[in-house]
Scaffold this active site. Sequence first.
Site, short mmCIF file in Angstrom:
data_model
loop_
_atom_site.label_atom_id
_atom_site.label_comp_id
_atom_site.label_asym_id
_atom_site.label_seq_id
_atom_site.Cartn_x
_atom_site.Cartn_y
_atom_site.Cartn_z
N LYS A 170 43.53 37.24 40.92
CA LYS A 170 44.80 36.44 40.65
C LYS A 170 46.15 37.27 40.46
O LYS A 170 47.27 36.56 40.86
CB LYS A 170 44.42 35.72 39.41
CG LYS A 170 45.35 34.64 38.86
CD LYS A 170 44.97 33.73 37.63
CE LYS A 170 44.89 34.79 36.35
NZ LYS A 170 44.64 33.76 35.28
N HIS A 171 46.10 38.17 39.97
CA HIS A 171 47.39 39.03 39.60
C HIS A 171 47.58 40.15 40.58
O HIS A 171 48.56 40.34 40.84
CB HIS A 171 47.20 39.44 37.98
CG HIS A 171 47.15 38.50 37.15
ND1 HIS A 171 46.49 38.88 35.80
CD2 HIS A 171 47.24 36.91 37.26
CE1 HIS A 171 46.62 37.42 35.10
NE2 HIS A 171 46.98 36.68 35.84
N HIS A 228 38.47 38.71 38.80
CA HIS A 228 39.18 37.47 38.76
C HIS A 228 40.58 37.63 38.52
O HIS A 228 41.56 37.30 38.95
CB HIS A 228 38.75 36.40 37.86
CG HIS A 228 39.89 35.06 37.78
ND1 HIS A 228 39.25 34.01 38.51
CD2 HIS A 228 40.63 34.85 37.10
CE1 HIS A 228 40.14 32.92 38.14
NE2 HIS A 228 41.01 33.53 37.64
N GLU A 229 40.82 38.60 37.44
CA GLU A 229 42.11 39.14 36.97
C GLU A 229 42.85 39.85 38.02
O GLU A 229 44.25 39.58 38.35
CB GLU A 229 41.89 40.17 35.77
CG GLU A 229 41.56 39.34 34.30
CD GLU A 229 42.64 38.49 34.10
OE1 GLU A 229 43.72 38.54 33.73
OE2 GLU A 229 42.30 37.08 34.04
N HIS A 235 45.09 40.55 26.74
CA HIS A 235 44.13 39.90 27.48
C HIS A 235 43.96 40.26 29.22
O HIS A 235 43.15 40.40 29.94
CB HIS A 235 44.47 38.29 27.63
CG HIS A 235 43.89 37.29 28.69
ND1 HIS A 235 42.81 37.05 28.40
CD2 HIS A 235 44.23 37.14 29.92
CE1 HIS A 235 42.24 36.17 29.32
NE2 HIS A 235 43.31 36.15 30.29
N PHE A 274 34.83 39.33 35.18
CA PHE A 274 36.08 38.69 34.53
C PHE A 274 37.40 39.56 35.23
O PHE A 274 38.41 38.92 35.73
CB PHE A 274 36.19 39.20 33.06
CG PHE A 274 37.40 38.49 32.34
CD1 PHE A 274 37.67 37.43 31.75
CD2 PHE A 274 38.31 39.61 32.27
CE1 PHE A 274 38.83 37.10 31.33
CE2 PHE A 274 39.78 39.14 31.67
CZ PHE A 274 39.89 37.73 31.22
#
Length: 795
Positions: free
Chosen positions: A687-688, A683-684, A630, A680
Amino acid sequence: MATAPSPVTSISLPKSKFNEKFSRTEPLNPPQNPLSLLPQCTSLKELKQIQAFAIKTHLQNDHTFLTKLINFCTKNPTFTSMEYAHKLFDNISQPDVVLFNTMARGYSRSNTPIQAIPLFSQLLSFGFVPDDYTFPSVLKACSSAKALEEGKQIHCLAIKLGLNHNIYICPNLISMYTECNDVDSARRVFDKMLDPCVISYNAIITGYAKCSRPNEALSLFRELQVKSLKPTDVTMLSALSSCSLLGALDLGKWIHEYVKKYGFDKYIKVSTALIDMYAKCGSLEEAICVFENMSIRDTAAWSAMIVAYATHGKGYKAIETFEEMRKEGVQPDEITFLGLLYACSHNGLLDEGWRFFYSMSDKYRIFPGIKHYGCMVDLLARTGHLDEAYKFIDELPIKPTPILWRTLLAACSSHGDVELGKSVIKRIFELDDSHGGDYVILSNLCARAGRWEDVDFLRKLMKDKGVVKVPGCSSIEVDNIVHEFFSGDGVNTVSTSLHKALDELMKELKMVGYVPDTSLVFHAEMGEEEKEISLRYHSEKLAIAYGLLNTPPGSTIRVVKNLRVCGDCHAAAKLISHIFDRQIILRDLRLCHIAEVWGCKKWPGSYCDSDKFSCCYPPTGKPAADFSIHGLWPNYINGSYPQNCDPNNPFNESEISDLISSMRTNWPSLACPSSSGESFWSHEWEKHGTCSESVLDQRSYFETALSLRQQTKILQSLTNAGINPDGGSYSMENIKDAIKEGTGYTPWIECNEDSSGNSQLYQVYLCLDGSGSKLIECPVFPQGECGSEIEFPTF
């Protein structure tokens, strides 16, 4: 002078309800005829007492009396009772045809039906002419014994005697031929009948259904109605069975209405057949409705419902239904446990499977049959215990059939175990070397391992032995007509509207990320384009395309295949379902595969925006079964978000523009319907990546993600360990161990809780070191609503 005791008082009989009258102290007038005792007789032991009484009263040679005794023995025949009846029969000096018929009828219903044949020969040697009742009994015996040659000879005699059109004999001739797997001869008998009655129609319709020729069965069912013959409950059973084989739901629903209109639903067997039909046609809800509306549910009805849940991947519901069945005081049978073991097999419930398997004989005195053993082999194989499955088959108390070994061979293919597969096929060939599917499975397994010499050897062996592969065939019902399609249709034929439509459909699928899985085509001499064409014209895709062209928008497409559904067709069906807003149900020999437009449910690899409370799915629907990870977690300590996120380092598409096309091609499943894959990943990244405790630039993060996509196949690792996205629950430790074995590192797993409070696998991450160049052990495992047992949702 003392008088001699009467015959009655000289017999010593054990006291029972049967001979209670003989133990009375008051004087009785002894019965003059022992036949008056027969209505009270309940066992062979008591029958022998009556015979002893008859001997005392000098009736042991009375023809009528002996006939009554023989009738009693043949009414519910056992080996012992038929043996006793035959001894009585041999004591009759001049038996008549009626006695011969009685004996033949008894043998036809016993476990030794073949004994009726020499008895029939004896009848002829005595010079008797068989009558209307002789032939049905002897033909039924041939049916039970699968004695086709003897049945043919009896058929010839019936013709010589002018009885070949007899309304009592013809249905039994039809049944004899179909039971002996010669349904074409059965049809010839039927076609020569001058005016076939409903019983004859039932015989041929049932024969076609049993021989898996449902189209002919349903055609005759319609013919019967045209002739205004009233069908019976037997007709309904065979018609529903044919609908089940074809997946003909619309016709099945029409028959259901007919059943209700004419009161056939009073028969438990008909309602049970409705449950089976709806389940096999992919309508579990209708099956449940029929079951819940039954006023009386016998073992068969409960078992049908358990099997229905099992084939739809509802293993826990199948077990729950079994517990309800026990509470109702209904005793299980072989089919009940077959459904339970099937449920355990398709949900990876190894411990529960062993528990049910042993309880069959230990608790319920039901001894496993070959199908129960097959379920256990499948369960062991699916959970990765291949060697144990081999040992299980090798040590069976009965001789294993080829299908048991074939079950293990298929598992060897799924797990990529070439050596064990070669050992298994040797055992298969010892029993049967004429099944083309065995060669194909092992050949494909060797091809995936790059062992082309073995592939060439197997193909040559097939050719030398004249073995051919059964072609894939898929059927679909449209307007109450079932249409069949065979794999390969369209490859070497003139293009039709259907083939053109399928070509256009494949183009459309590719635009939303579909990539044909040419790894499933194992021909070294084929180029990629040829492999893709081979996949394109699989029977499942042809049937689905026909359904799209010929059914109204929004309606469900139901396809039934004679072999296992192809993985590429399974993935394509999901995309087609999403694009055309259709539910697509593919049913094969094992279970129903349902592709539909999903609601907002979490699944491994999905992402739900916590601010908008909306689910993000790729434009292609849920991902195909080759997703790997993911996302990535840069190095961190305790699983919580680090506090040093860099607000000045947002996602910048221009920095990775050259990677975007690769991302779309190699990771199409990670995109939301309203945006794209890069949204997508933005965002990853935010966030990370920007919250990393280490320095990790954006390009490194995306390059690492795409690189790992190519080399890390988490789902494959899980599948190899028998852990599948099938709605079953699995041990968290087993999931961790499977992924670690496949990747070399412990993953970070996130769970959530569904509406029923079950713990579900939600997302799988891999962790990176500080440089972002290599994987490390994730510091936290797992996180979220993870229990010791978690569900792996179907997708």
